[in-house]
Design a protein around this motif. Structure first.
Motif, PDB file in Angstrom:
ATOM      1  N   CYS A  52      99.755  60.236  36.818  1.00 15.28           N
ATOM      2  CA  CYS A  52     100.091  60.653  35.447  1.00 15.28           C
ATOM      3  C   CYS A  52     101.576  60.981  35.321  1.00 15.28           C
ATOM      4  N   ALA A  53     102.130  61.611  36.366  1.00 13.45           N
ATOM      5  CA  ALA A  53     103.548  61.960  36.353  1.00 13.45           C
ATOM      6  C   ALA A  53     104.424  60.705  36.376  1.00 13.45           C
ATOM      7  N   PHE A  54     104.043  59.719  37.191  1.00 17.66           N
ATOM      8  CA  PHE A  54     104.794  58.457  37.235  1.00 17.66           C
ATOM      9  C   PHE A  54     104.712  57.729  35.891  1.00 17.66           C
ATOM     10  N   PHE A  88     104.260  64.494  29.094  1.00 25.55           N
ATOM     11  CA  PHE A  88     103.367  65.637  29.317  1.00 25.55           C
ATOM     12  C   PHE A  88     101.980  65.206  29.787  1.00 25.55           C
ATOM     13  N   LEU A  89     101.829  63.952  30.195  1.00 27.64           N
ATOM     14  CA  LEU A  89     100.519  63.460  30.601  1.00 27.64           C
ATOM     15  C   LEU A  89      99.965  64.224  31.801  1.00 27.64           C
ATOM     16  N   ALA A  90     100.797  64.526  32.782  1.00 27.91           N
ATOM     17  CA  ALA A  90     100.327  65.223  33.993  1.00 27.91           C
ATOM     18  C   ALA A  90      99.779  66.613  33.665  1.00 27.91           C
ATOM     19  N   PRO A  91     100.529  67.475  32.949  1.00 23.92           N
ATOM     20  CA  PRO A  91      99.953  68.788  32.615  1.00 23.92           C
ATOM     21  C   PRO A  91      98.741  68.696  31.701  1.00 23.92           C
ATOM     22  N   ILE A  92      98.724  67.713  30.809  1.00 23.38           N
ATOM     23  CA  ILE A  92      97.556  67.546  29.931  1.00 23.38           C
ATOM     24  C   ILE A  92      96.321  67.184  30.758  1.00 23.38           C
ATOM     25  N   LEU A 131     108.989  66.103  31.849  1.00 24.37           N
ATOM     26  CA  LEU A 131     109.186  65.414  33.129  1.00 24.37           C
ATOM     27  C   LEU A 131     109.385  66.398  34.273  1.00 24.37           C
ATOM     28  N   ILE A 132     110.156  67.456  34.031  1.00 24.02           N
ATOM     29  CA  ILE A 132     110.392  68.443  35.084  1.00 24.02           C
ATOM     30  C   ILE A 132     109.110  69.210  35.400  1.00 24.02           C
ATOM     31  N   PHE A 133     108.381  69.607  34.360  1.00 24.97           N
ATOM     32  CA  PHE A 133     107.133  70.332  34.566  1.00 24.97           C
ATOM     33  C   PHE A 133     106.112  69.464  35.293  1.00 24.97           C
ATOM     34  N   SER A 134     106.040  68.185  34.925  1.00 20.79           N
ATOM     35  CA  SER A 134     105.127  67.260  35.593  1.00 20.79           C
ATOM     36  C   SER A 134     105.483  67.128  37.066  1.00 20.79           C
ATOM     37  N   CYS A 135     106.763  67.008  37.345  1.00 21.65           N
ATOM     38  CA  CYS A 135     107.224  66.917  38.731  1.00 21.65           C
ATOM     39  C   CYS A 135     106.868  68.192  39.483  1.00 21.65           C
ATOM     40  N   GLY A 136     107.017  69.329  38.822  1.00 21.30           N
ATOM     41  CA  GLY A 136     106.679  70.606  39.444  1.00 21.30           C
ATOM     42  C   GLY A 136     105.205  70.717  39.775  1.00 21.30           C
ATOM     43  N   ILE A 137     104.355  70.199  38.902  1.00 21.54           N
ATOM     44  CA  ILE A 137     102.911  70.225  39.160  1.00 21.54           C
ATOM     45  C   ILE A 137     102.586  69.415  40.404  1.00 21.54           C
ATOM     46  N   VAL A 138     103.217  68.251  40.542  1.00 19.61           N
ATOM     47  CA  VAL A 138     102.986  67.413  41.724  1.00 19.61           C
ATOM     48  C   VAL A 138     103.525  68.099  42.971  1.00 19.61           C
ATOM     49  N   ILE A 139     104.667  68.758  42.864  1.00 21.09           N
ATOM     50  CA  ILE A 139     105.221  69.502  43.999  1.00 21.09           C
ATOM     51  C   ILE A 139     104.239  70.581  44.440  1.00 21.09           C
ATOM     52  N   ALA A 141     112.190  72.110  38.854  1.00 16.60           N
ATOM     53  CA  ALA A 141     110.969  71.490  39.383  1.00 16.60           C
ATOM     54  C   ALA A 141     110.410  72.345  40.514  1.00 16.60           C
ATOM     55  N   ALA A 142     111.303  72.901  41.340  1.00 20.74           N
ATOM     56  CA  ALA A 142     110.875  73.785  42.430  1.00 20.74           C
ATOM     57  C   ALA A 142     110.219  75.050  41.883  1.00 20.74           C
ATOM     58  N   ILE A 143     110.835  75.637  40.862  1.00 15.50           N
ATOM     59  CA  ILE A 143     110.277  76.852  40.260  1.00 15.50           C
ATOM     60  C   ILE A 143     108.888  76.574  39.689  1.00 15.50           C
ATOM     61  N   SER A 144     108.750  75.448  38.991  1.00 17.69           N
ATOM     62  CA  SER A 144     107.438  75.073  38.451  1.00 17.69           C
ATOM     63  C   SER A 144     106.419  74.931  39.574  1.00 17.69           C
TER      64      SER A 144
END
Length: 350
Positions: free
Chosen positions: A15-17, A28-32, A101-109, A237-240
């Motif tokens: 979803c993030a990609f 916002f697909l990843a957080p959704i 995009l940053i929040f999505s990346c953070g979720i994957v991290i 992204a790290a903080i997320s």
């Protein structure tokens, strides 16, 4: 074939990609997916509390193809980081897209980085432990390896543990106390380890010092190659990512306490000192992290071998749903406080 279900752990990165590729509302697909669709699916699909057979456990105890699913996350996490930072720094994008995009990346991290690092960090293999530490880098949380393995698993469900949420403690207060206390605890543990081996602070064995240098170099590399915007992407992204971890920490032991013996030592960690969840989508999405009760009971077990114990306190919802509810303290307290075992509730209120 049953283990093919763990491939769904890659749906969040997918979803993030997709968000990076299409941008716009897709950002916002990843957080959704993680915090809206998965909770809905968890409410629809039945809970699975079945444990695998002893024969299956024996076949999966040694190197198994599911272990390679963990290793693959290094490519996934760092690959997503690269495409995210290059997209953001090379194109004109709207502010809401940047946030998504940053929040999505953070979720994957958090889900495919820290969570997998946690699993690998408990392995006996030095190589797997190294891979785990490397996966903690994008979250700037490499100290987690030391504090979690040498601190949290000894002190879980006690007031001395930074990663155990107190009864009636709001999530936002927990974020502050846990982040600060875990970092200082990691340094304290590192100093004790150096002292036992009669080594100086500047010894090459000072892992905390190495972690600091590596993480500063990581952020500087982001600044050097992608400018100040690249630095901010890595930082936020790290903080997320680590706030996602701390939210999971919050729900894993909320309000639970171990009894202290007359000797002053706490009782052994048992299956009743961690919250368990058998909700299917949360389980496979987080590589069985939700069977946390058994993980603390036997920390050396691989994720696919973890069992469900009837005596473990059960979350009414899966981890993704519980994380969303924890963002609203009054609702969280109303749902969870009555589920905290009475004997532990008395200890927690002291």
């Amino acid at each position: 074939m049953k283990d093919l279900k763990y491939l769904s752990a890659y749906l969040v990165p997918l979803c993030a990609f997709i968000g990076v590729y299409f941008q716009g509302i897709w950002s916002f697909l990843a957080p959704i997916y993680a915090f809206a669709l998965v909770p809905v699916l968890e409410s629809i699909f039945p809970i699975n509390d079945t444990n695998i057979s002893e024969e299956e456990k024996q076949s999966k105890a040694s190197l198994h193809w599911t272990d390679f699913l963990l290793y693959l996350n290094l490519i996934v996490v760092f690959g997503l980081l690269y495409v995210t930072i290059t997209t953001i720094t090379s194109k004109e994008i709207a502010t809401y897209e940047l946030v998504g995009l940053i929040f999505s990346c953070g979720i994957v991290i958090g889900s495919n980085g820290i969570n997998v690092a946690h699993e690998l960090g408990h392995r006996n293999s030095r190589v797997e432990q190294f891979l785990g530490k490397f996966l903690l880098l994008p979250a700037l949380y490499m100290h987690f390896f030391i504090e979690h393995n040498f601190g949290h698993h000894l002190k879980a469900a006690t007031p001395e543990d930074p990663a155990t949420a107190k009864y009636n403690q709001p999530l936002y207060h927990f974020w502050i106390t846990s982040i600060i206390r875990q970092y200082t605890s990691a340094w304290s543990i590192q100093k004790d380890l150096l002292k036992r081996e009669n080594r100086s602070f500047f010894s090459y064995k000072n892992d905390m010092l190495w972690y600091t240098i590596i993480q500063i170099a990581y952020l500087y590399a982001g600044y050097y190659f992608f400018g100040f915007l690249g630095f901010k992407v890595l930082l936020f992204a790290a903080i997320s990512g680590f706030l996602l971890l701390e939210t999971i920490n919050y729900i894993e032991h909320y309000g639970l306490r171990r009894k202290k013996k007359e000797s002053g030592r706490y009782e052994r960690v048992r299956e009743v000192h961690s919250w368990n969840s058998n909700h299917v989508f949360g389980r496979i999405m987080l590589f069985e992290l939700t069977r946390h009760s058994d993980h603390h009971y036997r920390a050396n077990k691989k994720f696919q071998l973890l069992d469900y114990h009837e005596i473990s306190p059960q979350l009414p919802y899966g981890y993704p749903t519980s994380m969303v509810l924890s963002l609203f303290p009054p609702i969280w307290f109303k749902i969870m406080n009555k589920r905290v075992p009475e004997d532990q509730k008395v200890l927690a209120k002291k």
